[in-house]
Scaffold this motif. Structure first.
Motif, PDB file in Angstrom:
ATOM      1  N   GLU A 256      45.132  28.345  48.761  1.00  0.00           N
ATOM      2  CA  GLU A 256      44.553  29.577  49.296  1.00  0.00           C
ATOM      3  C   GLU A 256      45.561  30.723  49.343  1.00  0.00           C
ATOM      4  N   TRP A 257      46.855  30.397  49.330  1.00  0.00           N
ATOM      5  CA  TRP A 257      47.870  31.452  49.360  1.00  0.00           C
ATOM      6  C   TRP A 257      47.831  32.330  48.112  1.00  0.00           C
ATOM      7  N   SER A 258      47.299  31.808  47.013  1.00  0.00           N
ATOM      8  CA  SER A 258      47.320  32.553  45.747  1.00  0.00           C
ATOM      9  C   SER A 258      46.136  33.504  45.608  1.00  0.00           C
ATOM     10  N   VAL A 259      45.271  33.552  46.605  1.00  0.00           N
ATOM     11  CA  VAL A 259      44.128  34.475  46.579  1.00  0.00           C
ATOM     12  C   VAL A 259      44.502  35.721  47.377  1.00  0.00           C
ATOM     13  N   LEU A 260      44.617  36.856  46.682  1.00  0.00           N
ATOM     14  CA  LEU A 260      45.123  38.068  47.303  1.00  0.00           C
ATOM     15  C   LEU A 260      44.008  39.018  47.714  1.00  0.00           C
TER      16      LEU A 260
END
Length: 265
Positions: A256-260
């Protein structure tokens, strides 16, 4: 975990080119699983020995087509051993030209007969620069041996933007992915963007890898290097490998960290 390759450009320095033996030994010691070899390498006739000697896969041969290179390109597709993929950059004129289409008409039947994939390589400052142009060619030819390599550096240097949209557009033909650290700069390749190790630059490769993961990509990655990187080649290989594996593990734990969110400015 993805197989990680490195393009051999990193071994072509301002002082000369590392021997193929040295290239393979460095890649093994720094934890890579393979390499992409440029078509101007003097060791193309030994590619089929690399797997046996070093346990490395030759993921692709990088080949450029320009007017006057028809015989060279056709011969490469007809004769290369030890590799089943050719990354093809098209640069016969401004934009995609009839010459580009004609060379594809000639080499695709050869590739199909030999079990080789022709993977279109969008390249900033070349005739075929964008993923959109590569997709149009794949649609037009509709050939099982024709695909696309998504190169994060050239996507970023071309400022195509719309990452998720562009990846979705190429997904039907996506065969491999190339990445690099980079930043838009007149000091970079072609006066457009620098080529750097994966732990440098302004390009967020963690976000790119996350988007590819959501797309379902499970193939190999190949890191792009260039003589302008300078410094210690072995050290640069090591830095990119560590950065890649760190991003890969982070994505497994926290996809989820890669969804900006959109930029706030």
């Amino acid at each position: 975990m993805h197989d990680l390759h490195h393009m051999d450009f990193i071994f072509q320095t301002k002082l000369g080119t590392y021997s193929l033996d040295a290239q393979c030994e460095m890649l093994v010691e720094t934890g890579y699983q393979g390499l992409t070899v440029s078509a101007w390498s003097q060791k193309l006739d030994t590619l089929d020995q690399i797997k046996t000697r070093w346990g490395l896969d030759v993921g692709a041969v990088y080949l450029i087509y320009r007017q006057g290179l028809e015989s060279f390109v056709i011969n490469a597709v007809e004769s290369i051993q030890g590799c089943h993929s050719i990354e093809l950059a098209l640069d016969s004129g401004k934009g995609v030209t009839d010459l580009d289409r004609k060379i594809l008409e000639k080499i695709l039947p050869i590739a199909e007969r030999r079990g080789i994939e022709i993977v279109l390589y969008p390249h900033v400052r070349y005739g075929m620069q964008t993923t959109s142009e590569a997709v149009q060619l794949c649609k037009a030819f509709n050939h099982p041996s024709l695909g696309i390599v998504f190169n994060g550096y050239h996507w970023y240097a071309n400022q195509e933007q719309l990452l998720e949209e562009r990846l979705q557009a190429v997904s039907l033909w996506l065969k491999q992915v190339n990445i690099a650290g980079c930043r838009l700069s007149p000091l970079g390749w072609g006066g457009v963007a620098t080529i750097e190790t994966l732990d440098e630059g302004e390009m967020d490769n963690f976000v790119l890898m996350g988007a590819l993961r959501r797309l379902g990509y499970r193939g190999r990655y190949s890191v792009l290097g260039w003589e302008s990187m300078g410094g210690d080649v072995f050290g640069n290989l090591e830095r990119s490998q560590k950065a890649f594996r760190s991003m890969e593990q982070r994505l497994i734990k926290h996809p989820e960290w890669s969804v900006l969110d959109s930029l706030a400015y």
